[in-house]
Design a protein around this motif. Structure first.
Motif, mmCIF file in Angstrom:
data_model
loop_
_atom_site.group_PDB
_atom_site.id
_atom_site.type_symbol
_atom_site.label_atom_id
_atom_site.label_comp_id
_atom_site.label_asym_id
_atom_site.label_seq_id
_atom_site.Cartn_x
_atom_site.Cartn_y
_atom_site.Cartn_z
ATOM 1 N N PHE A 114 27.717 33.031 35.615
ATOM 2 C CA PHE A 114 28.848 33.808 35.163
ATOM 3 C C PHE A 114 30.199 33.341 35.710
ATOM 4 C CE2 PHE A 114 25.163 36.729 35.245
ATOM 5 C CZ PHE A 114 25.034 36.884 33.870
ATOM 6 N N GLY A 115 30.207 32.443 36.680
ATOM 7 C CA GLY A 115 31.475 31.998 37.229
ATOM 8 C C GLY A 115 31.271 30.973 38.332
ATOM 9 N N THR A 116 32.367 30.506 38.903
ATOM 10 C CA THR A 116 32.294 29.497 39.949
ATOM 11 C C THR A 116 32.730 30.091 41.283
ATOM 12 O OG1 THR A 116 34.533 28.741 39.386
ATOM 13 C CG2 THR A 116 32.706 27.601 38.346
ATOM 14 N N ALA A 117 32.311 29.444 42.350
ATOM 15 C CA ALA A 117 32.605 29.923 43.696
ATOM 16 C C ALA A 117 34.104 30.136 43.892
ATOM 17 C CB ALA A 117 32.078 28.926 44.724
ATOM 18 N N GLY A 118 34.450 31.290 44.473
ATOM 19 C CA GLY A 118 35.845 31.606 44.738
ATOM 20 C C GLY A 118 36.515 32.429 43.662
ATOM 21 N N GLU A 119 35.929 32.479 42.469
ATOM 22 C CA GLU A 119 36.515 33.255 41.381
ATOM 23 C C GLU A 119 36.149 34.728 41.502
ATOM 24 O OE1 GLU A 119 35.149 31.707 37.669
ATOM 25 O OE2 GLU A 119 36.681 30.146 37.581
ATOM 26 N N LEU A 120 36.985 35.577 40.914
ATOM 27 C CA LEU A 120 36.652 36.991 40.816
ATOM 28 C C LEU A 120 35.399 37.153 39.951
ATOM 29 C CD1 LEU A 120 40.194 38.542 40.211
ATOM 30 C CD2 LEU A 120 38.821 38.708 42.288
ATOM 31 N N ALA A 121 34.553 38.100 40.327
ATOM 32 C CA ALA A 121 33.280 38.304 39.620
ATOM 33 C C ALA A 121 33.514 39.106 38.339
ATOM 34 C CB ALA A 121 32.275 38.998 40.525
ATOM 35 N N ILE A 122 34.166 38.441 37.387
ATOM 36 C CA ILE A 122 34.415 39.029 36.071
ATOM 37 C C ILE A 122 33.607 38.207 35.077
ATOM 38 C CG2 ILE A 122 36.137 39.646 34.345
ATOM 39 C CD1 ILE A 122 38.231 39.594 36.580
ATOM 40 N N ASN A 123 32.674 38.836 34.403
ATOM 41 C CA ASN A 123 31.811 38.109 33.480
ATOM 42 C C ASN A 123 32.602 37.539 32.304
ATOM 43 O OD1 ASN A 123 29.823 38.987 35.230
ATOM 44 N ND2 ASN A 123 28.390 39.464 33.580
ATOM 45 N N PRO A 124 32.067 36.482 31.682
ATOM 46 C CA PRO A 124 32.831 35.752 30.662
ATOM 47 C C PRO A 124 33.382 36.598 29.519
ATOM 48 C CG PRO A 124 30.932 34.473 31.308
ATOM 49 C CD PRO A 124 30.791 35.809 31.984
ATOM 50 N N ASN A 160 24.263 42.662 43.802
ATOM 51 C CA ASN A 160 25.336 41.683 43.980
ATOM 52 C C ASN A 160 25.190 40.827 45.231
ATOM 53 O OD1 ASN A 160 26.523 42.357 41.593
ATOM 54 N ND2 ASN A 160 28.520 42.867 42.454
ATOM 55 N N PRO A 161 24.880 41.423 46.403
ATOM 56 C CA PRO A 161 24.762 40.569 47.598
ATOM 57 C C PRO A 161 23.687 39.490 47.450
ATOM 58 C CG PRO A 161 24.962 42.869 48.225
ATOM 59 C CD PRO A 161 24.762 42.853 46.733
ATOM 60 N N ARG A 162 22.614 39.793 46.708
ATOM 61 C CA ARG A 162 21.542 38.821 46.500
ATOM 62 C C ARG A 162 21.897 37.811 45.416
ATOM 63 N NH1 ARG A 162 16.595 42.799 45.659
ATOM 64 N NH2 ARG A 162 15.672 40.915 44.759
ATOM 65 N N LEU A 163 22.946 38.106 44.649
ATOM 66 C CA LEU A 163 23.355 37.205 43.577
ATOM 67 C C LEU A 163 24.554 36.353 43.985
ATOM 68 C CD1 LEU A 163 23.032 39.681 40.569
ATOM 69 C CD2 LEU A 163 21.420 37.890 41.265
ATOM 70 N N GLY A 164 24.909 36.405 45.268
ATOM 71 C CA GLY A 164 26.024 35.580 45.741
ATOM 72 C C GLY A 164 27.382 36.145 45.382
ATOM 73 N N ILE A 165 27.484 37.471 45.300
ATOM 74 C CA ILE A 165 28.757 38.129 45.000
ATOM 75 C C ILE A 165 29.082 39.051 46.172
ATOM 76 C CG2 ILE A 165 29.982 39.695 43.441
ATOM 77 C CD1 ILE A 165 28.039 38.716 41.228
ATOM 78 N N VAL A 166 30.244 38.851 46.786
ATOM 79 C CA VAL A 166 30.613 39.636 47.959
ATOM 80 C C VAL A 166 31.930 40.359 47.719
ATOM 81 C CG1 VAL A 166 29.407 38.072 49.535
ATOM 82 C CG2 VAL A 166 31.845 37.689 49.044
ATOM 83 N N GLY A 167 32.110 41.459 48.450
ATOM 84 C CA GLY A 167 33.400 42.151 48.453
ATOM 85 C C GLY A 167 33.554 43.255 47.436
ATOM 86 N N GLY A 168 32.563 43.447 46.573
ATOM 87 C CA GLY A 168 32.709 44.518 45.596
ATOM 88 C C GLY A 168 31.829 44.346 44.379
ATOM 89 N N LEU A 169 32.146 45.115 43.352
ATOM 90 C CA LEU A 169 31.372 45.119 42.111
ATOM 91 C C LEU A 169 31.810 43.996 41.173
ATOM 92 C CD1 LEU A 169 31.475 48.958 41.393
ATOM 93 C CD2 LEU A 169 29.425 47.643 41.981
ATOM 94 N N SER A 170 30.977 43.737 40.195
ATOM 95 C CA SER A 170 31.320 42.805 39.123
ATOM 96 C C SER A 170 31.938 43.581 37.965
ATOM 97 C CB SER A 170 30.074 42.080 38.620
ATOM 98 O OG SER A 170 29.377 41.463 39.672
ATOM 99 N N ILE A 171 32.780 42.911 37.214
ATOM 100 C CA ILE A 171 33.298 43.471 35.964
ATOM 101 C C ILE A 171 32.381 42.949 34.870
ATOM 102 C CG2 ILE A 171 35.287 43.687 34.432
ATOM 103 C CD1 ILE A 171 35.703 44.888 37.208
ATOM 104 N N LEU A 172 31.562 43.848 34.324
ATOM 105 C CA LEU A 172 30.450 43.450 33.463
ATOM 106 C C LEU A 172 30.668 43.861 32.015
ATOM 107 C CD1 LEU A 172 27.522 44.624 35.769
ATOM 108 C CD2 LEU A 172 28.329 42.283 35.474
ATOM 109 N N GLY A 173 29.785 43.325 31.162
ATOM 110 C CA GLY A 173 29.742 43.777 29.777
ATOM 111 C C GLY A 173 29.704 42.636 28.798
ATOM 112 N N THR A 174 28.725 42.657 27.917
ATOM 113 C CA THR A 174 28.647 41.677 26.835
ATOM 114 C C THR A 174 29.062 42.322 25.521
ATOM 115 O OG1 THR A 174 26.844 40.529 27.963
ATOM 116 C CG2 THR A 174 27.140 40.057 25.630
ATOM 117 N N SER A 175 28.530 43.500 25.243
ATOM 118 C CA SER A 175 28.886 44.219 24.017
ATOM 119 C C SER A 175 30.049 45.175 24.238
ATOM 120 C CB SER A 175 27.684 45.003 23.499
ATOM 121 O OG SER A 175 27.375 46.072 24.379
ATOM 122 N N GLY A 176 30.325 45.510 25.511
ATOM 123 C CA GLY A 176 31.345 46.508 25.819
ATOM 124 C C GLY A 176 30.794 47.907 25.911
ATOM 125 N N LEU A 177 29.532 48.082 25.485
ATOM 126 C CA LEU A 177 28.898 49.391 25.479
ATOM 127 C C LEU A 177 27.739 49.441 26.467
ATOM 128 C CD1 LEU A 177 28.657 49.967 21.615
ATOM 129 C CD2 LEU A 177 30.385 50.905 23.172
#
Length: 351
Positions: A114-124, A160-177
């Motif tokens: 979903f992203g590269t190291a250092g980027e905000l965890a916002i899905n594509p 998230n901690p097990r998926l290599g995402i630190v500091g908070g939640l991801s901004i998720l959603g593929t369909s928006g629903l």
């Protein structure tokens, strides 16, 4: 908000954190352009639905506005239901769309799907929706900052901690629903889709977890129908066998496929997480040094571990694991007259 049927009961759908971010950003932009408070915005989500979402103004000056949206997960059990997501929009003069780090939004520590190291965890998908919105109102320049006040607290209760995402939640959603769906309901959907494909004359199908796998399949397996199975590979494989399909390709990202390679057919992390153990097993078969195997087991993401295997000269592990998937599926289905293919991809393969 429309409803869906789950286990024979109508259940209300909700909207994702990505939709929350788009709605709050849109409200902030409109308030800056019109110089007035915005209480409601209409947002068309990627699924095509147009939602009317309540927004709250936190603050506003001539060049800066902050708005929030309360997450509504509908009838889906979700720890983010009812949380506040805030967006700050600021006019700039550098002619660019700028992303600023806010509170409670995670950061990727490793390259992933979903992203590269250092980027905000916002899905594509939500990142694309936000980027398009910001570009429409770029003017002399525009900056965005997303804050989730309880993000770090809630993230500790997620994977998230097990998926290599630190500091908070991801901004998720593929369909928006957010679609409430039990296992029985999802498997019933797979059943109906397979039945329809068989009725249409299909003999070869592709089973994949979700949208990314489907995109990969459409790019490299043109003309072969694709069925999204989420984490329910075991159920989907048995249904495909019983429906009489003669050829089945199972493809997905290394994070899911690693589990299949050691015979785990329900791939949700809450059920089993054998990603690194799978890689260690296949490295052992390749006579990799113990020290390297230990270091792979300590990796956070399957993507990074897999890439390291290739970098260290164990690129053949990909085909070894695919063969392992094929053998285990054959044993699982107790049939030797089926053509089974396993295919593993990584984030780089999707670019």
């Amino acid at each position: 908000m429309r409803s869906t049927i789950v286990d024979g009961k109508p259940m209300r759908m909700g909207y994702t954190t990505g939709t929350c971010a788009v709605a709050a950003a849109k409200a902030a932009i409109i308030s800056l352009e019109k110089g007035e408070t915005v209480d409601l915005v209409r947002v068309q989500v990627p699924a095509g639905d147009v939602l009317t979402i309540e927004t709250r103004e936190i603050s506003r000056t001539e060049n800066r506005a902050a708005y929030s949206v309360i997450k509504d997960s509908g009838d889906d059990p979700d720890i983010t239901d009812g949380m506040e997501l805030q967006v700050i929009i600021e006019k700039t003069t550098d002619g660019k769309v700028s992303w600023r780090k806010g509170r409670g939004v995670g950061v990727f520590t490793e390259d992933s799907l979903f992203g590269t190291a250092g980027e905000l965890a916002i899905n594509p998908v939500p990142k694309r929706e936000l980027t398009n919105l910001l570009k429409e109102h770029l003017d002399e320049g525009i900056a965005i900052e997303i804050n989730i006040p309880r993000g770090e607290e809630l993230a500790a209760k997620t994977f998230n901690p097990r998926l290599g995402i630190v500091g908070g939640l991801s901004i998720l959603g593929t369909s928006g629903l957010v679609r409430p769906m039990s296992k029985d309901a999802y498997v019933a959907t797979i059943h109906m889709e397979l039945e329809s494909l068989k009725h249409s004359g299909a003999e070869h199908i592709i089973l994949t977890p979700g949208h990314y796998g489907e995109s990969y399949a459409k790019k490299y397996y043109e003309g072969i129908p694709v069925v999204q199975v989420s984490n329910y590979f075991g159920d989907a494989l048995c249904l495909a066998r019983d429906k009489g399909f003669h050829e089945i390709t199972v493809l997905g990202h290394i994070g899911k496929m690693a589990k299949l390679a050691i015979g785990i057919f329900q791939t949700h992390s809450a059920v089993a997480d054998g990603r690194m153990e799978a890689l260690a097993y296949y490295l052992g078969k390749l006579n990799a040094p113990r020290e390297f195997i230990d270091s792979i087991e300590n990796e956070v993401t399957a993507e990074r571990a897999f890439i390291r295997c290739e970098e260290e000269g164990y690129g053949v592990i990909s085909r070894e694991m695919e063969c392992g998937i094929e053998k285990r599926i054959m044993r699982y289905l107790k049939r030797d007259d089926l053509k089974i293919h396993g295919k593993i991809y990584t984030m780089e393969d999707l670019s």
